[in-house]
Design an enzyme around this catalytic site. Structure first.
Site, mmCIF file in Angstrom:
data_model
loop_
_atom_site.group_PDB
_atom_site.id
_atom_site.type_symbol
_atom_site.label_atom_id
_atom_site.label_comp_id
_atom_site.label_asym_id
_atom_site.label_seq_id
_atom_site.Cartn_x
_atom_site.Cartn_y
_atom_site.Cartn_z
ATOM 1 N N ILE A 55 0.935 -1.300 0.021
ATOM 2 C CA ILE A 55 0.055 0.161 0.163
ATOM 3 C C ILE A 55 0.911 1.205 -0.021
ATOM 4 O O ILE A 55 0.673 2.087 -0.773
ATOM 5 C CB ILE A 55 -0.935 0.053 1.146
ATOM 6 C CG1 ILE A 55 -1.926 -1.271 1.186
ATOM 7 C CG2 ILE A 55 -1.613 1.314 1.257
ATOM 8 C CD1 ILE A 55 -2.597 -1.379 2.484
ATOM 9 N N CYS A 56 1.866 1.146 0.677
ATOM 10 C CA CYS A 56 2.833 2.351 0.921
ATOM 11 C C CYS A 56 3.237 3.172 -0.393
ATOM 12 O O CYS A 56 3.117 4.277 -0.534
ATOM 13 C CB CYS A 56 3.866 2.205 1.884
ATOM 14 S SG CYS A 56 3.675 1.570 3.495
ATOM 15 N N PRO A 57 3.635 2.300 -1.372
ATOM 16 C CA PRO A 57 4.320 3.070 -2.444
ATOM 17 C C PRO A 57 3.041 3.821 -3.405
ATOM 18 O O PRO A 57 3.232 4.815 -3.825
ATOM 19 C CB PRO A 57 4.725 2.047 -3.233
ATOM 20 C CG PRO A 57 4.528 0.714 -2.807
ATOM 21 C CD PRO A 57 4.027 0.851 -1.287
ATOM 22 N N ILE A 60 2.644 6.888 -1.440
ATOM 23 C CA ILE A 60 3.664 7.835 -1.592
ATOM 24 C C ILE A 60 3.833 8.420 -2.877
ATOM 25 O O ILE A 60 4.033 9.613 -3.232
ATOM 26 C CB ILE A 60 5.129 7.253 -1.332
ATOM 27 C CG1 ILE A 60 5.043 6.647 0.308
ATOM 28 C CG2 ILE A 60 6.372 7.927 -1.669
ATOM 29 C CD1 ILE A 60 6.405 5.762 0.408
#
Length: 191
Positions: A55-57, A60
């Site tokens: 999920i993080c990228p 970002i």
């Protein structure tokens, strides 16, 4: 958790620089960022749980795509996790979605900023998906937090920033360019 009206904590963290400078390699890609860096500007500071996850990228990269719009509003973006600057750099090099990221990636390796903000997940010990809008005086004006498995909407962060910067009363779902609420006018219409 710190919230609206609280001062954003003092910090001193190593970060991978945004843009092409962030890809020059160890010793050239890093910089130090403190709460006084970009003094006098609005700041959006957002945290993600771990590098090299799924999920993080997406979040970002979405913040990165809006970097110009935030800059147009005299606002800087800082992304952070508890991973080291070396892990951040390696992730940028090997992840196409964030390789050309224009925003710095802060390394809160000692968890000092995450702890001061009160955003560490009690079970995992990593930051929740927390986002803070901080005014030029260093006061938190908006705070939002998602659990580990739900991504946030950077476009909503931009919308809230726009509303905060009007210094007016903004109704539900208000968007930049729309009318703000004028209580005196509402009372005059009702009379």
């Amino acid at each position: 958790m710190l919230t609206v009206g609280d001062k954003f904590p003092a910090f001193k963290l190593t970060a991978v620089k945004g843009g092409k400078e962030g890809l020059l390699g160890p010793g050239k890609s890093f910089t130090e960022i403190t709460e006084t860096t970009d003094s006098g500007k609005w700041k959006v500071v957002f945290f993600w749980p771990k590098d090299f996850t799924f999920i993080c990228p997406t979040e970002i990269a979405a913040f990165g795509k809006l970097n110009g719009e935030f800059a147009d509003r005299d606002t800087v973006l800082y992304g952070a996790s508890t991973d080291s600057e070396f892990v951040h750099l390696n992730w940028r090099v090997y992840n196409e979605d964030i390789r050309n990221l224009e925003i710095p990636m802060l390394a809160d390796t000692k968890r000092e900023l995450s702890e001061a903000l009160g955003i560490l997940d009690k079970n995992e010990g990593v930051p929740l998906r927390a986002t803070f809008i901080v005014d030029p005086e260093g006061t938190i004006q908006w705070a939002a937090v998602n659990g580990l498995n739900v991504g946030r909407n950077p476009q909503e962060v931009l919308r809230v920033l726009d509303a905060l910067q009007t210094d007016e009363l903004c109704p539900c779902n208000w968007e930049k360019g729309k009318d703000v609420l004028k209580p005196q006018e509402l009372f005059e219409k009702a009379a």
